[in-house]
Design an enzyme around this catalytic site. Structure first.
Site, mmCIF file in Angstrom:
data_model
loop_
_atom_site.group_PDB
_atom_site.id
_atom_site.type_symbol
_atom_site.label_atom_id
_atom_site.label_comp_id
_atom_site.label_asym_id
_atom_site.label_seq_id
_atom_site.Cartn_x
_atom_site.Cartn_y
_atom_site.Cartn_z
ATOM 1 N N LYS A 249 -17.558 13.945 -9.435
ATOM 2 C CA LYS A 249 -16.962 12.741 -9.260
ATOM 3 C C LYS A 249 -15.581 12.529 -9.405
ATOM 4 O O LYS A 249 -14.768 12.988 -8.534
ATOM 5 C CB LYS A 249 -17.686 11.562 -9.873
ATOM 6 N N ASP B 183 -23.887 15.406 -19.907
ATOM 7 C CA ASP B 183 -23.621 15.130 -18.755
ATOM 8 C C ASP B 183 -22.745 14.144 -18.091
ATOM 9 O O ASP B 183 -22.875 12.813 -18.194
ATOM 10 C CB ASP B 183 -24.942 14.950 -17.524
ATOM 11 N N TYR C 173 -30.503 10.449 -14.727
ATOM 12 C CA TYR C 173 -30.227 11.338 -13.489
ATOM 13 C C TYR C 173 -29.282 12.229 -13.639
ATOM 14 O O TYR C 173 -27.969 12.075 -14.096
ATOM 15 C CB TYR C 173 -29.901 10.518 -12.355
HETATM 16 C C1 LIG Z 1 -24.771 11.516 -14.459
HETATM 17 C C2 LIG Z 1 -25.049 12.372 -12.993
HETATM 18 N N1 LIG Z 1 -25.315 13.646 -13.077
HETATM 19 C C3 LIG Z 1 -25.380 14.212 -11.949
HETATM 20 C C4 LIG Z 1 -25.352 13.715 -10.905
HETATM 21 C C5 LIG Z 1 -25.531 14.320 -9.446
HETATM 22 O O1 LIG Z 1 -24.080 14.640 -8.609
HETATM 23 P P1 LIG Z 1 -24.258 14.991 -7.150
HETATM 24 O O2 LIG Z 1 -24.655 13.711 -6.553
HETATM 25 O O3 LIG Z 1 -22.729 15.064 -6.992
HETATM 26 O O4 LIG Z 1 -24.968 15.920 -7.191
HETATM 27 C C6 LIG Z 1 -25.071 12.366 -10.761
HETATM 28 C C7 LIG Z 1 -24.564 11.670 -9.475
HETATM 29 O O5 LIG Z 1 -25.304 11.671 -8.621
HETATM 30 C C8 LIG Z 1 -24.794 11.699 -11.992
HETATM 31 O O6 LIG Z 1 -24.636 10.416 -12.037
HETATM 32 N N1 LIG Z 2 -26.134 6.741 -9.399
HETATM 33 C C1 LIG Z 2 -26.239 7.569 -8.302
HETATM 34 C C2 LIG Z 2 -25.266 8.403 -7.863
HETATM 35 O O1 LIG Z 2 -24.533 8.751 -8.850
HETATM 36 C C3 LIG Z 2 -25.553 9.313 -6.734
HETATM 37 C C4 LIG Z 2 -25.327 8.699 -5.551
HETATM 38 C C5 LIG Z 2 -26.501 9.322 -4.475
HETATM 39 O O2 LIG Z 2 -27.403 9.841 -5.210
HETATM 40 O O3 LIG Z 2 -26.003 9.098 -3.264
#
Ligand SMILES: Cc1ncc(COP(=O)(O)O)c(C=O)c1O
Ligand SMILES: NCC(=O)CCC(=O)O
Length: 426
Positions: A265, A237, A142
């Site tokens: 994060k 990422d 993701y």
């Molecule tokens: C690996 C990774 N990339 C991108 C994202 C997207 O970040 P955000 O939720 O801050 O948009 C997340 C988590 O949501 C993630 O775990």
């Molecule tokens: N593993 C999920 C996330 O890192 C993001 C949380 C979200 O989408 O609210």
């Protein structure tokens, strides 16, 4: 009704599904999401005054634990000077320097407001830099919810059964190629055929959105090799792994240098921050140095920068990571032992301060297919058993868990004893 149930009912009237991010809604595990009102250290308190040991840690940012005094103080100080100026501040340079000093592959960094923005911007940059359209990602990874990356995605997308979201134009989706995580042979085969079309490979160097799957030996190395051979951009990422699996992220842990890195994060210390950066000759293409447009009203926000700076400074203590990682080991070993004692088939993965539990007969979980074959019903019962006993885990079996500096050995041992109770009921 509990207060959480009342609030969820009210939220559903005004907010789709009652939440502002799908993974919060407990769709995967069933039941009503818990509404929280405060958090400190390893603990989070719900609106019914129940306290939980928290292994979600806001999905990763809170590596110091909740409400860390230096972060809160830094934020309060920043707030008193104004919330946003829409103009440069010294704090942006301070955080940029801290990040680049710790992640050697990054000569320059651009701050954004979320991980989604970071990855979306990084692939735009990679496409512009290479003059190519095709991007390669891995099933179950993701990278946020931008159109090009929401194809066979992990996290909440997996739980809804719509990993490739409606609303993404087919012509755009056609440019995203999805391969199998940890399958170096497939990557080589694909590149042998279509490598010259590939703008970038984007990968979670430790997958944390299909539970927790560390890279197998040779996988990241292969990505580096094929990208070098075909002049494609390698994007790590590290939104989740950055400053979490080592002081310099997964790239430091596994000693592979990407061309671009995305962060989020931890670098925001709990405030909305993302970032992308890398080699100067690529970053030069970003406006206003170059023609690739990328912008943000609140980007580099002074309050967010203050939280990020305070957080990264705390991470500099020489024993920070060894101590944190030892806690993760203590937890996963304890959980494995408790499961074995109860005769429950379960295995774990961990990398640094990320971890995951898998209800399966298999001993080693290394790919998406294996994750999808795990016993989700059993996980859901485990989740609710732990929730009832005051341990808050991510409400889906496709999420990594997170350890923080604030978790004590006593918190961890209590977690293991609660797990032992729950295993006995599974
Ligand atoms: C690996 C990774 N990339 C991108 C994202 C997207 O970040 P955000 O939720 O801050 O948009 C997340 C988590 O949501 C993630 O775990
Ligand atoms: N593993 C999920 C996330 O890192 C993001 C949380 C979200 O989408 O609210």
């Amino acid at each position: 009704m509990t207060r959480s149930e009342t609030l969820f009912q009210q939220a559903n009237q005004w907010i789709p599904g009652g939440v502002n991010s799908p993974v919060r809604a407990f769709k995967a595990v069933g039941g009503t999401p818990v509404f929280f009102k405060s958090a400190e250290g390893a603990y989070i308190t719900d609106v019914d005054d129940k306290r939980y040991i928290d292994y979600v840690q806001s999905w990763g940012p809170m590596i110091l634990g909740h409400s860390h005094p230096s972060v809160i103080d830094a934020v309060i100080t920043a707030v008193k000077s104004g919330l946003t100026f829409g103009a440069p501040t010294e704090a942006e340079t301070t955080l940029a320097e801290l990040v680049c000093a710790r992640v050697p592959s990054m000569d320059q960094v651009r701050f954004v407001n979320s991980g989604t923005e970071a990855t979306m911007s990084a692939i735009r940059l990679a496409r512009a830099y290479t003059g190519r359209d095709t991007i390669v990602k891995f099933e179950g990874c993701y990278h946020g919810h931008s159109d090009s990356l929401l194809i066979k995605a992990g996290s909440g997308a997996l739980t809804l059964g719509v990993p490739s979201s409606p609303g993404v134009p087919e012509v755009l989706a056609a440019h995203t190629v999805t391969l199998n995580y940890n399958d170096a042979d497939q990557v080589r085969e694909f590149f042998a055929e279509r490598g010259e079309q590939v703008a970038c490979v984007i990968v979670e160097p430790v997958a944390g959105n299909m539970n927790c799957i560390p890279p197998v030996a040779g996988f990241l190395e292969t990505l580096r090799e094929v990208c070098d051979e075909h002049q494609s951009v390698l994007i790590f990422d590290e939104v989740m792994t950055g400053f979490r699996v080592s002081a310099s992220g997964a790239q430091g842990r596994y000693k592979i240098t990407p061309d671009l890195t995305t962060l989020g994060k931890v670098i925001g210390g709990g405030m909305p921050v993302g970032a992308f950066g890398g080699k100067r000759d690529i970053m030069n293409h970003i406006a206003p140095s170059g023609p690739v447009y990328q912008a943000g009203t609140l980007s580099g926000n002074p309050v967010a920068m203050a939280a990020g700076i305070a957080t990264l400074q705390e991470l500099s203590a020489s024993d920070f990571y060894p101590t944190l990682f030892a806690k993760t080991e203590r937890l996963v070993k304890g959980l494995e032992q408790a499961a074995a004692d109860a005769g429950i088939a379960m295995t774990t993965n961990h990398a640094g301060s990320m971890f995951g539990c898998f209800f399966t007969q298999e001993k080693k979980i290394e790919n998406y297919r294996q994750v999808m074959a795990c016993d989700t019903e059993r996980f859901n019962r485990f989740f609710h058993g732990m929730l009832e006993r005051g341990v808050y885990l991510a409400p889906a079996s496709y999420e990594a868990g997170f350890m923080s500096q604030a978790h004590t050995d006593a918190d961890i041992d209590l977690t293991i004893s609660k797990a032992a109770e729950v295993f006995a009921t599974l």
